[in-house]
Design a protein around this motif. Structure first.
Motif, PDB file in Angstrom:
ATOM      1  N   UNK A 133      16.011  28.052  20.256  1.00 19.78           N
ATOM      2  CA  UNK A 133      16.605  27.081  19.325  1.00 19.78           C
ATOM      3  C   UNK A 133      16.504  27.539  17.873  1.00 19.78           C
ATOM      4  N   UNK A 134      15.334  28.057  17.501  1.00 18.78           N
ATOM      5  CA  UNK A 134      15.143  28.440  16.082  1.00 18.78           C
ATOM      6  C   UNK A 134      16.109  29.576  15.711  1.00 18.78           C
ATOM      7  N   UNK A 135      16.445  30.426  16.697  1.00 22.12           N
ATOM      8  CA  UNK A 135      17.373  31.525  16.400  1.00 22.12           C
ATOM      9  C   UNK A 135      18.770  30.951  16.127  1.00 22.12           C
ATOM     10  N   UNK A 136      19.184  29.996  16.979  1.00 22.26           N
ATOM     11  CA  UNK A 136      20.504  29.385  16.769  1.00 22.26           C
ATOM     12  C   UNK A 136      20.559  28.668  15.422  1.00 22.26           C
ATOM     13  N   UNK A 137      19.468  27.966  15.100  1.00 20.49           N
ATOM     14  CA  UNK A 137      19.456  27.221  13.834  1.00 20.49           C
ATOM     15  C   UNK A 137      19.501  28.163  12.636  1.00 20.49           C
ATOM     16  N   UNK A 138      18.719  29.242  12.715  1.00 18.89           N
ATOM     17  CA  UNK A 138      18.712  30.200  11.606  1.00 18.89           C
ATOM     18  C   UNK A 138      20.080  30.863  11.472  1.00 18.89           C
ATOM     19  N   UNK A 139      20.679  31.241  12.609  1.00 15.16           N
ATOM     20  CA  UNK A 139      21.989  31.896  12.575  1.00 15.16           C
ATOM     21  C   UNK A 139      23.054  30.947  12.039  1.00 15.16           C
ATOM     22  N   UNK A 140      22.944  29.670  12.420  1.00  7.69           N
ATOM     23  CA  UNK A 140      23.924  28.683  11.946  1.00  7.69           C
ATOM     24  C   UNK A 140      23.805  28.502  10.434  1.00  7.69           C
ATOM     25  N   UNK A 141      22.553  28.442   9.937  1.00 13.17           N
ATOM     26  CA  UNK A 141      22.342  28.267   8.498  1.00 13.17           C
ATOM     27  C   UNK A 141      22.866  29.484   7.733  1.00 13.17           C
ATOM     28  N   UNK A 142      22.586  30.662   8.268  1.00 10.27           N
ATOM     29  CA  UNK A 142      23.053  31.901   7.632  1.00 10.27           C
ATOM     30  C   UNK A 142      24.587  31.955   7.642  1.00 10.27           C
ATOM     31  N   UNK A 143      25.171  31.594   8.783  1.00  8.84           N
ATOM     32  CA  UNK A 143      26.635  31.604   8.914  1.00  8.84           C
ATOM     33  C   UNK A 143      27.282  30.660   7.917  1.00  8.84           C
ATOM     34  N   UNK A 144      26.670  29.483   7.744  1.00  8.21           N
ATOM     35  CA  UNK A 144      27.212  28.484   6.817  1.00  8.21           C
ATOM     36  C   UNK A 144      27.205  29.042   5.394  1.00  8.21           C
ATOM     37  N   UNK A 145      26.095  29.678   5.036  1.00  4.98           N
ATOM     38  CA  UNK A 145      25.965  30.249   3.695  1.00  4.98           C
ATOM     39  C   UNK A 145      27.016  31.348   3.467  1.00  4.98           C
ATOM     40  N   UNK A 146      27.186  32.194   4.477  1.00  9.02           N
ATOM     41  CA  UNK A 146      28.175  33.278   4.394  1.00  9.02           C
ATOM     42  C   UNK A 146      29.576  32.711   4.141  1.00  9.02           C
ATOM     43  N   UNK A 147      29.922  31.675   4.896  1.00  8.70           N
ATOM     44  CA  UNK A 147      31.251  31.072   4.779  1.00  8.70           C
ATOM     45  C   UNK A 147      31.444  30.460   3.397  1.00  8.70           C
ATOM     46  N   UNK A 148      30.385  29.845   2.859  1.00  7.96           N
ATOM     47  CA  UNK A 148      30.481  29.230   1.520  1.00  7.96           C
ATOM     48  C   UNK A 148      30.697  30.304   0.449  1.00  7.96           C
ATOM     49  N   UNK A 149      29.948  31.393   0.597  1.00 11.06           N
ATOM     50  CA  UNK A 149      30.084  32.485  -0.380  1.00 11.06           C
ATOM     51  C   UNK A 149      31.487  33.077  -0.303  1.00 11.06           C
ATOM     52  N   UNK A 150      31.998  33.178   0.935  1.00  9.33           N
ATOM     53  CA  UNK A 150      33.318  33.744   1.152  1.00  9.33           C
ATOM     54  C   UNK A 150      34.389  32.853   0.504  1.00  9.33           C
ATOM     55  N   UNK A 151      34.184  31.535   0.675  1.00 12.85           N
ATOM     56  CA  UNK A 151      35.150  30.579   0.121  1.00 12.85           C
ATOM     57  C   UNK A 151      35.098  30.581  -1.405  1.00 12.85           C
ATOM     58  N   UNK A 152      33.894  30.777  -1.959  1.00 14.96           N
ATOM     59  CA  UNK A 152      33.722  30.746  -3.415  1.00 14.96           C
ATOM     60  C   UNK A 152      34.271  32.013  -4.072  1.00 14.96           C
ATOM     61  N   UNK A 153      34.239  33.113  -3.355  1.00 15.80           N
ATOM     62  CA  UNK A 153      34.622  34.412  -3.924  1.00 15.80           C
ATOM     63  C   UNK A 153      36.111  34.487  -4.257  1.00 15.80           C
TER      64      UNK A 153
END
Lengths: 313, 95
Positions: A293-313
């Motif tokens: 579970x912790x791996x999925x949660x960490x990956x989801x949080x990282x993925x969300x951050x990546x997408x936000x940075x991508x959208x902001x760029x």
């Protein structure tokens, strides 16, 4: 359009052997039947990794370890293909996994039997994958497009599984007397559970009629079981082993073998949850899910951050 | 945070350079990099391709089967878009 018109289009598709696609109209019961069958099939691939995974760390050679790892990796992929096919019918993988892990959904009863010796890994690849392939070859032409396409890929990948199992059996059957005895013992224990994989006899199979009518299945449980026995006898004879069935006999009039029915009471009992490994399998699945579970949660949080940075760029 | 398998991505594989990318299936992943790595592990284990595209499923816009007739209708009455529409003199052997 009236519902009646949609139904006529659907029936017409089936009659013309055309595939039904996710966005097409389909009767509720067709959707329900598919969801049950495809998710069960997916669960079987995932739970099916457990009895074989049991032997990865104990494989007798580096070669056999590499082969077994590749096979188990394939099964994981097959589970994914099938889950996404089921998702196209409007359910999420989270929901399906939850149904599996809380015991509401079923998987093939065969995986509730233990793999006691290395010969069992041979028997599983040869017999269990062999029986599964027989079913899956038929399903390549099933009426639901995403399911059929998943099956085409799966069949392509499965073709090595049965051969690797038979290779293990050959090594054991032509090895020392002790090894041959292990091979015979594995065959004795896996024969009837394998025959059960095709499902209850046609006369007692509640879902068969619709499955054939809707072209989800194109052959009945009994037809597939008969074909499996006909093909397998020769393979057993080559190994110099004996099928544990005194009633097994060639029947010239039907150009096939007569054989004993598996113990259907045992089949029902294992499906109900009382097989030798039901609890162990579900516990292992739940443990892996919870510990990951912790791996999925960490990956989801990282993925969300990546997408936000991508959208902001 | 609720437990989740991550969003769906569609996978396209190019078998050889110069050939079109063909849809081969989908997968779950949390970000682009993971989607690409999972696609490699899932769909190219046996030399199925040398290049991959992954696209968030949510980004795909599809025609709907109900409109099939009217949506594609305009092309049906334009037979002049096909080479067979144009009669050729018998003496011309190649064109």
């Amino acid at each position: 359009m009236e519902n009646k018109d949609f139904e006529a289009i659907f029936e017409n598709k089936l009659a013309k052997n055309e595939m039904v696609e996710p966005k097409d109209w389909m009767p509720d019961n067709y959707r329900k039947h598919l969801l049950r069958q495809i998710s069960q099939h997916a669960h079987s691939e995932i739970i099916g990794m457990l009895p074989e995974g049991n032997w990865i760390s104990r494989a007798p050679s580096l070669r056999s370890k590499l082969v077994l790892l590749a096979k188990v990796q394939d099964e994981g992929g097959h589970g994914l293909y099938l889950y996404t096919a089921a998702e196209s019918l409007g359910t999420s993988r989270d929901e399906m996994l939850d149904a599996l892990q809380t015991g509401r959904a079923k998987y093939s009863s065969i995986f509730n039997y233990p793999t006691l010796s290395w010969a069992d890994i041979g028997a599983v690849g040869w017999l269990v994958d062999g029986a599964a392939i027989m079913n899956q070859v038929m399903l390549q032409r099933t009426s639901y497009g995403p399911y059929a396409r998943a099956m085409v890929r799966i069949c392509k990948e499965e073709s090595f599984h049965q051969r690797q199992g038979y290779e293990v059996m050959t090594h054991m059957a032509f090895g020392t007397p002790e090894q041959k005895e292990m091979a015979q013992d594995a065959l004795n224990r896996w024969w009837f559970p394998t025959l059960m994989m095709f499902g209850p006899p046609d006369s007692e199979s509640p879902n068969s009629e619709n499955a054939i009518k809707w072209r989800i299945k194109r052959e009945t449980n009994d037809q597939l079981r008969q074909r499996f026995v006909n093909q397998t006898v020769e393979q057993v004879q080559y190994l110099g082993l004996t099928i544990p069935d005194k009633n097994l006999k060639w029947n010239e009039s039907k150009k096939g073998y007569d054989f004993s029915e598996p113990d259907w009471a045992e089949f029902k009992n294992v499906i109900k949850g009382n097989g030798p490994c039901n609890k162990e399998r579900l516990d292992a699945r739940n443990k892996a899910h919870n510990e990951g579970r912790w791996v999925r949660e960490a990956a989801a949080a990282y993925g969300k951050k990546q997408m936000e940075q991508y959208a902001a760029a | 945070m609720s437990d989740s398998q991550g969003p769906l991505w569609e996978v396209f594989v190019q078998k050889k350079a110069g050939q079109p990318f063909v849809h081969c299936g989908n997968l779950h992943a949390y970000d682009k990099e993971m989607a690409l790595q999972n696609a490699r592990d899932l769909y190219t284990r046996r030399g199925e391709g040398m290049a991959l595209w992954v696209v968030p499923t949510a980004a795909i816009v599809a025609s709907s089967p109900e409109d099939q007739g009217s949506f594609f209708e305009p092309s049906n009455d334009k037979v002049f878009r096909h080479p067979t529409f144009y009669p050729m003199p018998d003496v011309i052997k190649h064109m």
